[in-house]
Design a protein around this motif. Structure first.
Motif, PDB file in Angstrom:
ATOM      1  N   UNK A   1     -27.827 -17.779 -18.311  1.00  0.00           N
ATOM      2  CA  UNK A   1     -28.288 -18.863 -17.444  1.00  0.00           C
ATOM      3  C   UNK A   1     -29.099 -19.892 -18.207  1.00  0.00           C
ATOM      4  N   UNK A   2     -28.733 -21.144 -18.037  1.00  0.00           N
ATOM      5  CA  UNK A   2     -29.561 -22.248 -18.512  1.00  0.00           C
ATOM      6  C   UNK A   2     -30.875 -22.191 -17.730  1.00  0.00           C
ATOM      7  N   UNK A   3     -31.897 -22.920 -18.176  1.00  0.00           N
ATOM      8  CA  UNK A   3     -33.131 -22.949 -17.376  1.00  0.00           C
ATOM      9  C   UNK A   3     -32.838 -23.388 -15.946  1.00  0.00           C
ATOM     10  N   UNK A   4     -33.234 -22.557 -14.997  1.00  0.00           N
ATOM     11  CA  UNK A   4     -32.992 -22.832 -13.584  1.00  0.00           C
ATOM     12  C   UNK A   4     -34.241 -23.409 -12.939  1.00  0.00           C
ATOM     13  N   UNK A   5     -34.053 -24.194 -11.900  1.00  0.00           N
ATOM     14  CA  UNK A   5     -35.176 -24.776 -11.158  1.00  0.00           C
ATOM     15  C   UNK A   5     -35.805 -23.754 -10.223  1.00  0.00           C
ATOM     16  N   UNK A   6     -35.006 -22.818  -9.732  1.00  0.00           N
ATOM     17  CA  UNK A   6     -35.471 -21.886  -8.711  1.00  0.00           C
ATOM     18  C   UNK A   6     -35.362 -20.443  -9.189  1.00  0.00           C
TER      19      UNK A   6
ATOM     20  N   UNK B   1     -36.044 -19.119 -24.794  1.00  0.00           N
ATOM     21  CA  UNK B   1     -36.570 -20.456 -24.506  1.00  0.00           C
ATOM     22  C   UNK B   1     -35.459 -21.443 -24.175  1.00  0.00           C
ATOM     23  N   UNK B   2     -34.409 -21.481 -25.024  1.00  0.00           N
ATOM     24  CA  UNK B   2     -33.338 -22.467 -24.843  1.00  0.00           C
ATOM     25  C   UNK B   2     -31.965 -21.804 -24.903  1.00  0.00           C
ATOM     26  N   UNK B   3     -30.983 -22.511 -24.403  1.00  0.00           N
ATOM     27  CA  UNK B   3     -29.645 -21.939 -24.227  1.00  0.00           C
ATOM     28  C   UNK B   3     -28.782 -21.939 -25.488  1.00  0.00           C
TER      29      UNK B   3
ATOM     30  N   UNK C   1     -11.426 -12.290 -19.498  1.00  0.00           N
ATOM     31  CA  UNK C   1     -11.407 -11.285 -20.560  1.00  0.00           C
ATOM     32  C   UNK C   1     -12.405 -10.187 -20.191  1.00  0.00           C
ATOM     33  N   UNK C   2     -12.146  -8.983 -20.639  1.00  0.00           N
ATOM     34  CA  UNK C   2     -13.063  -7.889 -20.316  1.00  0.00           C
ATOM     35  C   UNK C   2     -14.473  -8.207 -20.816  1.00  0.00           C
ATOM     36  N   UNK C   3     -14.572  -8.719 -22.030  1.00  0.00           N
ATOM     37  CA  UNK C   3     -15.879  -8.998 -22.641  1.00  0.00           C
ATOM     38  C   UNK C   3     -16.222 -10.468 -22.389  1.00  0.00           C
ATOM     39  N   UNK C   4     -16.770 -10.734 -21.196  1.00  0.00           N
ATOM     40  CA  UNK C   4     -17.047 -12.083 -20.720  1.00  0.00           C
ATOM     41  C   UNK C   4     -18.534 -12.358 -20.656  1.00  0.00           C
ATOM     42  N   UNK C   5     -18.932 -13.513 -21.163  1.00  0.00           N
ATOM     43  CA  UNK C   5     -20.269 -14.056 -20.929  1.00  0.00           C
ATOM     44  C   UNK C   5     -20.091 -15.215 -19.957  1.00  0.00           C
ATOM     45  N   UNK C   6     -20.541 -15.034 -18.741  1.00  0.00           N
ATOM     46  CA  UNK C   6     -20.444 -16.072 -17.725  1.00  0.00           C
ATOM     47  C   UNK C   6     -21.657 -16.980 -17.876  1.00  0.00           C
ATOM     48  N   UNK C   7     -21.408 -18.235 -18.226  1.00  0.00           N
ATOM     49  CA  UNK C   7     -22.487 -19.178 -18.529  1.00  0.00           C
ATOM     50  C   UNK C   7     -22.677 -20.108 -17.332  1.00  0.00           C
ATOM     51  N   UNK C   8     -23.911 -20.133 -16.830  1.00  0.00           N
ATOM     52  CA  UNK C   8     -24.260 -20.903 -15.645  1.00  0.00           C
ATOM     53  C   UNK C   8     -25.250 -21.992 -15.996  1.00  0.00           C
ATOM     54  N   UNK C   9     -24.992 -23.190 -15.506  1.00  0.00           N
ATOM     55  CA  UNK C   9     -25.871 -24.315 -15.787  1.00  0.00           C
ATOM     56  C   UNK C   9     -26.985 -24.451 -14.775  1.00  0.00           C
ATOM     57  N   UNK C  10     -27.833 -25.418 -15.033  1.00  0.00           N
ATOM     58  CA  UNK C  10     -28.928 -25.772 -14.144  1.00  0.00           C
ATOM     59  C   UNK C  10     -28.376 -26.228 -12.801  1.00  0.00           C
TER      60      UNK C  10
END
Length: 164
Positions: free
Chosen positions: A23-28, A73-75, A107-116
């Motif tokens: 997760x990128x830095x989230x507001x909530x 700290x950062x993505x 893919x089985x080995x997945x990193x799900x990347x979520x933005x702000x």
């Protein structure tokens, strides 16, 4: 006839799930707490959150205890690290060329990347993605809440790999 079963035992997995959330830095922190709860329910054991996250235990429930939460700290350095660990970086984002999640084989080995929540993933972050997937929206507003999007994607991954 149905009988209500409260707190039915979890379904056993044959192998650990190989999906992680990034997760990128989230507001909530409520969104992050919801994602931890869902990750726990899905048997996903690792979430990486950037920025200054804190968890609401009443929202995360057992997910706050079961799921390993790494804080950075950062993505961008995290994306590099996760890529070196052999994960495919899947951006959950509305982009040109994004694939419809209903037709995408994770893919089985997945990193799900979520933005702000407001800004999504930046152009620089998008350059690190192996692929972007999007969830179709059939009305307004134009996108789902980040925690809802994460839940839908985690569920789809679990549907594709029901035993782990």
């Amino acid at each position: 006839m149905f009988e209500h079963l409260r707190h039915k035992p979890p379904t056993a997995l044959e192998r650990p799930r190989e999906m992680i959330l990034v997760c990128a830095p989230l507001r909530s922190n409520i969104n992050l707490s919801n994602m931890l709860r869902t990750a726990g329910c899905c048997g996903i054991g690792r979430v990486i959150a950037c920025g200054n996250p804190s968890i609401h235990k009443s929202i995360a429930r057992d997910g706050g205890e079961q799921v390993e939460l790494e804080v950075h700290r950062t993505l961008l350095p995290v994306l590099k690290q996760v890529k070196e660990e052999g994960f495919t970086l899947i951006g959950l984002e509305q982009t040109t060329g994004a694939q419809n999640m209903h037709h995408y084989q994770f893919p089985r080995k997945t990193a799900l990347v979520l933005g702000n929540e407001r800004l999504g993933l930046t152009e620089e972050q998008l350059r690190w993605m192996d692929v972007c997937v999007e969830i179709p929206v059939y009305g307004l507003p134009y996108s789902y809440n980040v925690a809802t999007s994460a839940a839908l994607a985690m569920y789809e991954y679990c549907r594709q790999y029901p035993t782990g």
